[in-house]
Write a protein that holds these residues in place. Structure first.
Motif, PDB file in Angstrom:
ATOM      1  N   ARG A  60       0.831  -1.203   0.000  1.00 23.63           N
ATOM      2  CA  ARG A  60       0.000   0.000   0.000  1.00 23.63           C
ATOM      3  C   ARG A  60       0.867   1.256   0.000  1.00 23.63           C
ATOM      4  O   ARG A  60       0.449   2.307  -0.498  1.00 23.63           O
ATOM      5  CB  ARG A  60      -0.930   0.011   1.216  1.00 23.63           C
ATOM      6  N   LEU A  61       2.058   1.174   0.566  1.00 23.03           N
ATOM      7  CA  LEU A  61       2.980   2.304   0.507  1.00 23.03           C
ATOM      8  C   LEU A  61       3.261   2.690  -0.937  1.00 23.03           C
ATOM      9  O   LEU A  61       3.333   3.873  -1.271  1.00 23.03           O
ATOM     10  CB  LEU A  61       4.286   1.954   1.223  1.00 23.03           C
ATOM     11  N   ASP A  62       3.401   1.694  -1.809  1.00 22.83           N
ATOM     12  CA  ASP A  62       3.657   1.966  -3.223  1.00 22.83           C
ATOM     13  C   ASP A  62       2.512   2.757  -3.855  1.00 22.83           C
ATOM     14  O   ASP A  62       2.730   3.563  -4.763  1.00 22.83           O
ATOM     15  CB  ASP A  62       3.849   0.663  -3.991  1.00 22.83           C
ATOM     16  N   GLU A  63       1.312   2.498  -3.384  1.00 25.43           N
ATOM     17  CA  GLU A  63       0.137   3.189  -3.924  1.00 25.43           C
ATOM     18  C   GLU A  63       0.203   4.688  -3.645  1.00 25.43           C
ATOM     19  O   GLU A  63      -0.140   5.505  -4.498  1.00 25.43           O
ATOM     20  CB  GLU A  63      -1.124   2.578  -3.300  1.00 25.43           C
ATOM     21  N   PHE A  64       0.650   5.049  -2.444  1.00 25.39           N
ATOM     22  CA  PHE A  64       0.649   6.455  -2.043  1.00 25.39           C
ATOM     23  C   PHE A  64       1.996   7.146  -2.254  1.00 25.39           C
ATOM     24  O   PHE A  64       2.051   8.377  -2.330  1.00 25.39           O
ATOM     25  CB  PHE A  64       0.234   6.568  -0.574  1.00 25.39           C
ATOM     26  N   ALA A  65       3.062   6.376  -2.337  1.00 26.14           N
ATOM     27  CA  ALA A  65       4.394   6.958  -2.552  1.00 26.14           C
ATOM     28  C   ALA A  65       5.105   6.165  -3.653  1.00 26.14           C
ATOM     29  O   ALA A  65       6.070   5.443  -3.385  1.00 26.14           O
ATOM     30  CB  ALA A  65       5.196   6.945  -1.264  1.00 26.14           C
ATOM     31  N   PRO A  66       4.636   6.282  -4.901  1.00 27.01           N
ATOM     32  CA  PRO A  66       5.221   5.491  -5.985  1.00 27.01           C
ATOM     33  C   PRO A  66       6.595   5.989  -6.434  1.00 27.01           C
ATOM     34  O   PRO A  66       7.307   5.275  -7.140  1.00 27.01           O
ATOM     35  CB  PRO A  66       4.191   5.628  -7.105  1.00 27.01           C
ATOM     36  N   ALA A  67       6.952   7.215  -6.040  1.00 24.10           N
ATOM     37  CA  ALA A  67       8.257   7.773  -6.392  1.00 24.10           C
ATOM     38  C   ALA A  67       8.810   8.518  -5.192  1.00 24.10           C
ATOM     39  O   ALA A  67       8.056   9.060  -4.381  1.00 24.10           O
ATOM     40  CB  ALA A  67       8.134   8.706  -7.592  1.00 24.10           C
ATOM     41  N   TRP A  68      10.140   8.542  -5.098  1.00 24.22           N
ATOM     42  CA  TRP A  68      10.775   9.229  -3.969  1.00 24.22           C
ATOM     43  C   TRP A  68      12.229   9.523  -4.296  1.00 24.22           C
ATOM     44  O   TRP A  68      12.820   8.923  -5.196  1.00 24.22           O
ATOM     45  CB  TRP A  68      10.660   8.377  -2.704  1.00 24.22           C
ATOM     46  N   GLN A  69      12.793  10.471  -3.534  1.00 21.92           N
ATOM     47  CA  GLN A  69      14.229  10.744  -3.610  1.00 21.92           C
ATOM     48  C   GLN A  69      14.965  10.346  -2.333  1.00 21.92           C
ATOM     49  O   GLN A  69      16.184  10.163  -2.355  1.00 21.92           O
ATOM     50  CB  GLN A  69      14.492  12.234  -3.869  1.00 21.92           C
ATOM     51  N   PHE A  70      14.239  10.230  -1.247  1.00 22.88           N
ATOM     52  CA  PHE A  70      14.838   9.923   0.050  1.00 22.88           C
ATOM     53  C   PHE A  70      14.055   8.776   0.680  1.00 22.88           C
ATOM     54  O   PHE A  70      12.825   8.789   0.667  1.00 22.88           O
ATOM     55  CB  PHE A  70      14.788  11.142   0.983  1.00 22.88           C
ATOM     56  N   ASN A  71      14.757   7.801   1.243  1.00 23.94           N
ATOM     57  CA  ASN A  71      14.040   6.736   1.939  1.00 23.94           C
ATOM     58  C   ASN A  71      14.954   6.022   2.919  1.00 23.94           C
ATOM     59  O   ASN A  71      16.181   6.154   2.870  1.00 23.94           O
ATOM     60  CB  ASN A  71      13.422   5.734   0.956  1.00 23.94           C
ATOM     61  N   GLU A  72      14.337   5.335   3.830  1.00 27.11           N
ATOM     62  CA  GLU A  72      15.051   4.429   4.724  1.00 27.11           C
ATOM     63  C   GLU A  72      14.152   3.241   5.000  1.00 27.11           C
ATOM     64  O   GLU A  72      12.923   3.369   5.074  1.00 27.11           O
ATOM     65  CB  GLU A  72      15.474   5.105   6.022  1.00 27.11           C
ATOM     66  N   VAL A  73      14.765   2.063   5.129  1.00 25.88           N
ATOM     67  CA  VAL A  73      14.030   0.815   5.333  1.00 25.88           C
ATOM     68  C   VAL A  73      14.686   0.044   6.470  1.00 25.88           C
ATOM     69  O   VAL A  73      15.909  -0.073   6.526  1.00 25.88           O
ATOM     70  CB  VAL A  73      14.045  -0.067   4.064  1.00 25.88           C
ATOM     71  N   HIS A  74      13.850  -0.472   7.374  1.00 30.87           N
ATOM     72  CA  HIS A  74      14.338  -1.296   8.477  1.00 30.87           C
ATOM     73  C   HIS A  74      13.380  -2.464   8.655  1.00 30.87           C
ATOM     74  O   HIS A  74      12.186  -2.355   8.360  1.00 30.87           O
ATOM     75  CB  HIS A  74      14.416  -0.483   9.778  1.00 30.87           C
ATOM     76  N   GLU A  75      13.897  -3.587   9.152  1.00 31.55           N
ATOM     77  CA  GLU A  75      13.037  -4.743   9.353  1.00 31.55           C
ATOM     78  C   GLU A  75      13.487  -5.539  10.569  1.00 31.55           C
ATOM     79  O   GLU A  75      14.628  -5.423  11.031  1.00 31.55           O
ATOM     80  CB  GLU A  75      13.017  -5.636   8.122  1.00 31.55           C
ATOM     81  N   LEU A  76      12.552  -6.344  11.073  1.00 29.13           N
ATOM     82  CA  LEU A  76      12.830  -7.162  12.259  1.00 29.13           C
ATOM     83  C   LEU A  76      11.900  -8.364  12.236  1.00 29.13           C
ATOM     84  O   LEU A  76      10.695  -8.233  11.965  1.00 29.13           O
ATOM     85  CB  LEU A  76      12.595  -6.349  13.530  1.00 29.13           C
ATOM     86  N   TYR A  77      12.450  -9.530  12.516  1.00 27.44           N
ATOM     87  CA  TYR A  77      11.609 -10.712  12.702  1.00 27.44           C
ATOM     88  C   TYR A  77      11.099 -10.721  14.137  1.00 27.44           C
ATOM     89  O   TYR A  77      11.866 -10.546  15.092  1.00 27.44           O
ATOM     90  CB  TYR A  77      12.396 -11.999  12.431  1.00 27.44           C
ATOM     91  N   ILE A  78       9.798 -10.910  14.300  1.00 26.11           N
ATOM     92  CA  ILE A  78       9.172 -10.950  15.619  1.00 26.11           C
ATOM     93  C   ILE A  78       8.467 -12.285  15.782  1.00 26.11           C
ATOM     94  O   ILE A  78       7.670 -12.689  14.923  1.00 26.11           O
ATOM     95  CB  ILE A  78       8.176  -9.779  15.802  1.00 26.11           C
ATOM     96  N   ASP A  79       8.744 -12.953  16.876  1.00 27.70           N
ATOM     97  CA  ASP A  79       8.178 -14.279  17.124  1.00 27.70           C
ATOM     98  C   ASP A  79       6.773 -14.146  17.705  1.00 27.70           C
ATOM     99  O   ASP A  79       6.520 -14.453  18.867  1.00 27.70           O
ATOM    100  CB  ASP A  79       9.094 -15.062  18.075  1.00 27.70           C
ATOM    101  N   ALA A  80       5.871 -13.673  16.872  1.00 29.06           N
ATOM    102  CA  ALA A  80       4.461 -13.504  17.259  1.00 29.06           C
ATOM    103  C   ALA A  80       3.635 -13.489  15.984  1.00 29.06           C
ATOM    104  O   ALA A  80       4.136 -13.098  14.917  1.00 29.06           O
ATOM    105  CB  ALA A  80       4.261 -12.209  18.048  1.00 29.06           C
ATOM    106  N   PRO A  81       2.370 -13.909  16.034  1.00 29.97           N
ATOM    107  CA  PRO A  81       1.526 -13.933  14.829  1.00 29.97           C
ATOM    108  C   PRO A  81       1.231 -12.517  14.335  1.00 29.97           C
ATOM    109  O   PRO A  81       1.288 -11.543  15.107  1.00 29.97           O
ATOM    110  CB  PRO A  81       0.259 -14.647  15.295  1.00 29.97           C
ATOM    111  N   PRO A  82       0.910 -12.360  13.051  1.00 31.57           N
ATOM    112  CA  PRO A  82       0.657 -11.031  12.478  1.00 31.57           C
ATOM    113  C   PRO A  82      -0.392 -10.217  13.228  1.00 31.57           C
ATOM    114  O   PRO A  82      -0.242  -8.997  13.359  1.00 31.57           O
ATOM    115  CB  PRO A  82       0.185 -11.360  11.052  1.00 31.57           C
ATOM    116  N   GLU A  83      -1.440 -10.858  13.726  1.00 34.38           N
ATOM    117  CA  GLU A  83      -2.493 -10.114  14.420  1.00 34.38           C
ATOM    118  C   GLU A  83      -1.944  -9.412  15.663  1.00 34.38           C
ATOM    119  O   GLU A  83      -2.263  -8.249  15.936  1.00 34.38           O
ATOM    120  CB  GLU A  83      -3.642 -11.057  14.806  1.00 34.38           C
TER     121      GLU A  83
END
Length: 237
Positions: A60-83
């Motif tokens: 959904r981020l792509d829908e609202f921000a399909p183009a950019w000049q600046f960005n940062e991305v971070h991720e983490l695995y969490i041992d819990a269900p998506p809900e």
């Protein structure tokens, strides 16, 4: 993202040289440090684009921000269900994020601002504080993704960010900041990513934001990492 890191590295390297030279009273080296800092602040940027609609990697981020000049991305695995993870994303508060208040105090220069993401209390979920302080919810797709956005540079006459800001032609001189948290099932847990994108639609807005971004980038990246850790503690606690 590499350009962001490179720009910040050049800026802080130049500042370190200038400060050290000032202590040693070396005027020419001070000037060299200042010059390096300026190069980092105004390093050219380039446009990046989201995957085509329908791509498996699209969000959904792509829908609202399909183009950019600046960005940062971070991720983490969490041992819990998506809900549970999604609920934690929606509920985590500023006082649960290590060093959040100290870094945002520095960001606002110690000013006593109305409550917003740079001056968040400890009683409300941080995303709700952000929305009350100028951001807007763009998508809330439980338990997959939440997207928020705001105008980080506002041209004259611009009043407030709404979802229509993202759907209509943008006024010249604006820079839009858009951020998401995305939850992807992985094994018995969840892979959580958070990405921030900024799109400036004029060269002046781009230059202004580039200088600001390269100064705040290290602190911003640290906040995002600690934000993910706070989500993990709430989801698994």
């Amino acid at each position: 993202m590499v350009v962001n890191m490179l720009g910040s590295a050049i800026v802080y390297s130049g500042l370190a040289v200038a400060v050290t030279a000032a202590v040693l009273r070396k005027p020419r080296i001070i000037a060299a440090g200042v010059a390096v800092t300026a190069i980092g602040l105004f390093l050219p940027t380039r446009d990046s684009h989201a995957p085509a609609p329908g791509d498996a990697a699209a969000s959904r981020l792509d829908e609202f921000a399909p183009a950019w000049q600046f960005n940062e991305v971070h991720e983490l695995y969490i041992d819990a269900p998506p809900e549970r993870v999604f609920a934690a994303i929606r509920e985590v508060r500023a006082d649960e994020i290590f060093a959040f208040r100290a870094l945002t105090w520095l960001r606002r220069g110690g000013r006593d601002l109305p409550q917003n993401i740079l001056n968040a209390g400890g009683n409300q979920p941080l995303l709700d504080v952000a929305v009350c302080g100028g951001f807007v919810y763009l998508a809330v797709d439980a338990p997959r993704e939440v997207v928020v956005g705001t105008a980080v540079i506002k041209p004259r006459g611009f009043r407030e960010t709404t979802i229509d800001t993202y759907r209509q032609p943008l006024p010249r001189g604006i820079a839009l900041g858009t951020m998401n948290f995305r939850v992807i099932p992985e094994g018995t847990g969840s892979r959580v990513t958070t990405e921030t994108r900024v799109f400036a639609n004029s060269s002046r807005a781009r230059r202004r934001f580039a200088a600001y971004w390269r100064i705040i980038y290290p602190g911003s990246a640290f906040i995002r990492l600690m934000w993910l850790r706070a989500i993990e503690r709430r989801a698994t606690g």
